[in-house]
Structure formats: structure tokens, C-alpha cells
Write an enzyme that holds these catalytic residues in place. Structure first.
Site, PDB file in Angstrom:
ATOM      1  N   CYS A   1      -3.114 -15.448 -14.515  1.00 32.16           N
ATOM      2  CA  CYS A   1      -1.957 -16.297 -14.247  1.00 32.16           C
ATOM      3  C   CYS A   1      -2.389 -17.644 -13.674  1.00 32.16           C
ATOM      4  O   CYS A   1      -2.985 -18.435 -14.388  1.00 32.16           O
ATOM      5  CB  CYS A   1      -0.970 -15.543 -13.330  1.00 32.16           C
ATOM      6  SG  CYS A   1       0.663 -16.288 -13.325  1.00 32.16           S
TER       7      CYS A   1
ATOM      8  N   HIS B   1       0.007 -10.134 -16.150  1.00 33.06           N
ATOM      9  CA  HIS B   1      -0.536  -9.415 -14.987  1.00 33.06           C
ATOM     10  C   HIS B   1      -0.967  -7.996 -15.368  1.00 33.06           C
ATOM     11  O   HIS B   1      -0.135  -7.101 -15.424  1.00 33.06           O
ATOM     12  CB  HIS B   1       0.516  -9.359 -13.882  1.00 33.06           C
ATOM     13  CG  HIS B   1       0.737 -10.687 -13.238  1.00 33.06           C
ATOM     14  ND1 HIS B   1       0.011 -11.118 -12.154  1.00 33.06           N
ATOM     15  CD2 HIS B   1       1.578 -11.698 -13.552  1.00 33.06           C
ATOM     16  CE1 HIS B   1       0.392 -12.329 -11.823  1.00 33.06           C
ATOM     17  NE2 HIS B   1       1.353 -12.716 -12.657  1.00 33.06           N
TER      18      HIS B   1
ATOM     19  N   GLU C   1      -2.510  -5.891 -13.625  1.00 31.19           N
ATOM     20  CA  GLU C   1      -2.522  -4.973 -12.473  1.00 31.19           C
ATOM     21  C   GLU C   1      -1.183  -4.265 -12.265  1.00 31.19           C
ATOM     22  O   GLU C   1      -1.107  -3.258 -11.570  1.00 31.19           O
ATOM     23  CB  GLU C   1      -2.927  -5.733 -11.194  1.00 31.19           C
ATOM     24  CG  GLU C   1      -1.935  -6.783 -10.692  1.00 31.19           C
ATOM     25  CD  GLU C   1      -2.027  -8.136 -11.412  1.00 31.19           C
ATOM     26  OE1 GLU C   1      -2.670  -8.216 -12.480  1.00 31.19           O
ATOM     27  OE2 GLU C   1      -1.437  -9.109 -10.920  1.00 31.19           O
TER      28      GLU C   1
END
Ligand code: XMP
Length: 509
Positions: free
Chosen positions: A78, A166, A168
Site C-alpha cells: 500500500c 493488503h 495480511e
């Protein structure tokens, strides 16, 4: 190991946890450490986190990364990706619509090492206000979504990647595959970070640090962190670890005796100190919550200090500090980089000239539990709910007397035991009873009663920061209520707290 440079994203810790789940050790450093990051064989890769800032903002984090790029694999996530694009001479602009939520990777270069084993149409999680419009020369797009051309890129001739989404977050369904590709295949990190490996290396490090005649003091609370710290130290230095477990008179029913027995069963050298009268005396007449917390904290230090002074040759104070307490939090919106410090047992280390040892300071909470399991900590301690330091002292609203403590211990005991019997204990994050400072009318036989009210509280949560009230079955609540009212004389009404946090808190004080 792997280094995560933190630019202040709310997800930074989550990246670290996902990588640890791959059994790879990683550390979080503030982005301000980037210029001082000296590459050694031991650093296998660097991840640049997201950020609440925009690269277009004046004063946004913009550390020099030139000594890293091309020398070690780098993954920008990001903001990290946007920073790589901007530093290379590309163009980052505000997105026409703020891209937030699920998206699909519609075109994807399956030949890229970063995307191996990921599927076209893979769902990813987007959360960004800026977008990369123009990539610098030598940067190749390796994945796009219908809205975002540059969803992922690679710099030619280097193992440097940027991704706009993202990986994660669990909503990125193949995020773990991507992280595995980067961490294991590209960075070639060894997947050796396991609980057994941690135990062996931590024991060795403790034996190396603590001198052969040094004695170590540790405050035990019955909680997971201090208990796991005790077992590790016990394995390293045996009886030279002196555990001190203080009964402040505000523990749960039978807790002091049960936990002390469990510690003794584990072979730990622990002194149990019954200091309840001292705590009750210090609390007498105090109703203000902060006043109670202060009185409890002060008394604890006095009692602990007195016991610690009895240990001849004490050189160290051990603490169960864990990683979230020591990560330097970056405040990217303000000038200061603040360091959270864990509360010491106030003043004791200086006064007794003790050094601090924190064997769990690199572990996340779930890792502490895994290490506890590897050390065979009994399940009753391993799976215990969190319990506040001031204990029942902040669950008795208003002033505290031994009679009120007894009443609450019995009501709370009924609740907790029934949760366990019905297999519900593991499904709630924290539970307990609160004794309210009001009385209400009831009937018992032919007589009217005027007795106390107990509020039951049970919540589901991940970290205590936010929480939802637990939707316990009505039949179960009915059983708890009947049993408390029948067995605990002095309580004639039981209510259930159905508020979530925020705006309510978990505790009532
Ligand atoms: P709240 O009530 O703020 O609680 O939603 C969040 C978590 O913190 C615990 N808590 C405390 N723990 N000393 C502690 O050691 C305190 O004074 C204290 N107050 C709240 C609470 O039990 C919950 O797990």
C-alpha cells in the site's frame, strides 16, 4: 530474519503476526530506522508497511531506501508500494473513488515469483485513497484489478515488489500464499521460528545473561504471561528464580490456593504472600475507582518490595512483558516517535539495584500461549481469561469491605464454574460478575428481602480493545441466576450486561 518498516498503519502488527505464523522471525522497526538499517546476512528481506499518510503530503514519511533496493528483497504494501513508485520517479494521484473493500485480481502474471500459486480472480482487500497512475521506467505491472491498473508491480532486475492490496488481512483469501512466496521463496527465510526452537534459544540466552550466582525475582499473578516467563526462567536457572505471588484479597474464589498449588506442582520456587488484610486496610472507605487502583498499586509495591528484600543475592527483576508492549509506535501524523514503556514494579529495580530481564519481549500473545503449551503449562492457566490487576477491587462498585468481596467471590464462582461446565468458557474472551452499589426488593417465602444486585458480564473480543457482549443462551443465564440467588445469601437479583465496547467498557469501573 525479516524487517518490517512501520509507516504507522493499523495493520503493521498483523503483517508481523502473519509472518510469524509462517514460522519466520520478524521484527517491526519505525521507518525512521531505515537509514540505519545495515544489511547483514542475517537480514533476508524488508517489508514496507502501509500508512495513514499520503505520499503527496508535505512531511509524509520518505526515508532513503537506496541502500536496500537491489541488495535485499523488498515488498512495499500500500503506502510502501506508492513510496517505491514515487521515489523511482512515478506518479501517485488521489484515486477517483476511494478504493475500500474487496476486489478481484483479474489479470495476473503467473510467472512472477511473488504470485506463484495464486489464482486469477483471487479476492484481495483494498484500503487506499491514493493510486499509482504512472510507474517509473523499469517497473513492470504484475497484477491488476478492474479498478486498479497497478495492483502489483516488480522492479526489473531486482527482487523489489509493490502491492496495492493488503495480504495480511484475511479478506485477501490468498494473502498467505503471497506472503509465503515473498518470505520463504524470494527472501529464503528459514521456517525455524517454532515454540520449541524459541524455548531452546531463550533458555540458552537466559543462561548466558544471568550470572551463575545471580538470583532472579518475578512477580507471579496466575496469568499466562507471568506463568510462561516463570517456566522459561525455571528451565534456565532452576531454584535461583524466586517467584512472589501476592494474595491481595481481591482474587477469584479459591484462586490463590489453586494457582499456588499448580505452581508448586510445576516445581517452581514460589512464595505465596497472604496480604489481604493489608490491602483491605489500604482500601477502607475509598469509593473512587482511580483512588482504589492507586491504593491497590501502592500496597502491592510495598508488599512485593518487602518480600523481594528477603532474597539474598537478587540481581534481576523478571517481567512478563510481551511484544505489543515494546514495539516503538510511530506517530506519523505528529513529530514525536514515542516508545511505550511497560509498567515496572514501581521504583523497585532502582531501589534494589536490579536489572530487568524480559524473556517474552519478542512474543505476541498467541505465541506466548504456544510457548506455554510447549513448556507444558497446565491448561487451567494456559487458557485462563484475562483478569485485571486490581481484581475484584474494580468489580465491587463503591467502597470495598471483606464481606462484599466474599459475596462477589461466591457469585462470580458460580458464574465461572457454570461457564466451564457448559463448555462456554473457551467461547468467551472474558467473563465475571460485578457487585452493584444498590439494593432492591425481593420476596423469599413470605418475607420481603432488600438485598444486593449482581451484574454478569461476558464478552467476545480479540484483544480487549473492542468487545461484543456474549450472546449466552437464555437457559444458561437462567441457571446461573437461580444458582446465585439460591446459594449466595445477600443477593436477590441478577442482571446481564448487554452493552458492547465501545461505547461501554468491559469493566464497570
Ligand atoms: P476496559 O474496562 O477498559 O478493559 O474495557 C479492557 C481490558 O483491560 C482490563 N483492565 C485492567 N487491567 N488494570 C489491569 O491490569 C486495570 O486497572 C484494568 N482496567 C481494565 C480489563 O479486565 C479488560 O481485560
Amino acid at each position: 530474519r525479516l524487517i518490517i518498516l512501520d509507516f504507522g498503519s493499523q495493520y503493521t502488527q498483523l503483517i508481523a503476526r502473519r509472518i510469524r505464523e509462517l514460522h519466520v522471525f520478524c521484527e517491526i522497526h519505525p521507518y525512521t530506522h531505515a537509514p540505519n538499517l545495515v544489511l547483514s546476512d542475517d537480514i533476508r528481506g524488508v517489508i514496507l508497511s502501509g500508512s495513514p499518510c499520503s505520499v503527496r503530503e508535505e512531511g509524509a514519511p520518505n526515508p532513503d531506501l537506496s541502500h536496500l533496493l537491489g541488495h535485499v528483497p523488498v515488498l512495499g504494501v500500500c503506502y510502501g508500494a506508492q513510496l517505491l513508485a514515487q521515489q523511482g520517479g512515478g506518479e501517485v494521484l488521489p484515486a477517483t473513488i476511494r478504493e475500500y473493500g474487496r476486489a478481484r485480481l483479474t489479470s495476473l502474471d503467473g510467472g512472477s515469483a511473488l504470485l506463484t500459486d495464486m489464482h486469477t480472480d483471487s479476492q484481495v482487500w483494498m484500503s487506499h485513497g491514493d493510486t499509482i497512475k504512472v510507474l517509473p521506467a523499469g517497473y513492470d505491472i504484475i497484477a491488476s484489478t478492474p479498478e486498479v491498473d497497478v495492483a502489483a508491480f516488480k522492479i526489473e532486475g531486482q527482487e523489489t515488489y509493490g502491492i496495492q492490496f493488503h495480504p495480511e488481512v484475511t479478506h485477501s483469501t490468498e494473502g498467505k500464499v503471497l506472503l509465503h512466496n515473498f518470505v520463504v521463496n524470494i527472501c529464503q527465510c528459514a521456517q525455524s521460528w517454532t515454540p520449541d526452537h524459541f524455548v531452546d534459544s531463550a533458555v540458552e540466552a537466559l543462561q548466558h545473561t544471568i550470572g551463575p550466582d545471580d538470583q532472579v525475582i518475578l512477580g507471579l499473578s496466575g496469568g499466562v504471561d507471568s506463568s510462561v516467563a516463570a517456566l522459561l526462567l525455571h528451565r534456565a536457572i532452576g531454584p535461583r528464580l524466586h517467584g512472589i505471588f501476592v494474595d491481595n484479597g481481591l482474587l477469584r474464589q479459591d484462586e490463590f490456593a489453586t494457582v499456588l498449588k499448580a505452581y508448586e506442582g510445576l516445581g517452581l520456587n514460589v512464595t505465596g504472600v497472604n496480604a489481604a488484610p493489608e490491602f483491605y486496610a489500604a482500601l477502607a472507605g475509598i469509593s473512587d475507582p482511580e483512588g482504589k487502583r492507586k491504593a491497590i498499586g501502592r500496597t502491592f509495591i510495598e508488599v512485593f518490595d518487602r518480600e523481594a528484600q528477603k532474597v539474598q543475592g537478587a540481581r534481576w527483576l523478571a517481567q512478563g512483558t510481551i511484544y505489543p508492549d515494546v514495539i516503538e509506535s510511530v506517530s506519523v501524523k505528529g513529530p514525536a516517535v514515542t516508545i511505550k514503556s511497560h509498567h515496572n514494579v514501581g521504583g523497585l529495580p532502582e531501589k534494589m539495584n536490579l536489572k530487568i530481564v524480559e524473556p517474552l519481549r519478542m512474543l505476541f500473545k498467541d505465541e506466548v500461549r504456544e510457548v506455554g503449551a510447549a513448556l507444558e503449562l497446565p491448561a487451567e492457566i494456559l487458557n485462563r481469561h484475562p483478569f485485571p490487576g486490581p481484581g475484584l477491587g474494580i468489580r465491587i462498585l463503591g467502597d470495598i469491605t471483606p464481606e462484599k468481596v466474599d459475596l462477589l467471590q461466591r457469585a462470580d464462582g458460580v458464574f465461572i464454574n457454570l461457564l466451564k461446565q457448559h463448555g462456554l468458557y473457551e467461547h468467551v474472551w472474558q467473563a465475571g460478575a460485578m457487585l452493584l452499589p444498590v439494593q432492591s426488593v425481593g420476596v423469599m417465602g413470605d418475607e420481603r428481602t432488600y438485598e444486593r444486585v449482581v451484574a454478569l458480564r461476558a464478552v467476545t473480543s480479540v484483544d480487549g480493545m473492542t468487545a461484543d457482549w456474549a450472546h449466552l443462551p437464555y437457559d444458561f443465564l437462567a441457571e446461573v441466576s437461580n444458582k446465585i440467588i439460591n446459594q449466595v445469601r445477600g443477593i436477590n437479583r441478577v442482571v446481564y450486561d448487554i452493552s458492547s465496547k465501545p461505547p461501554a467498557t468491559i469493566e464497570w469501573e
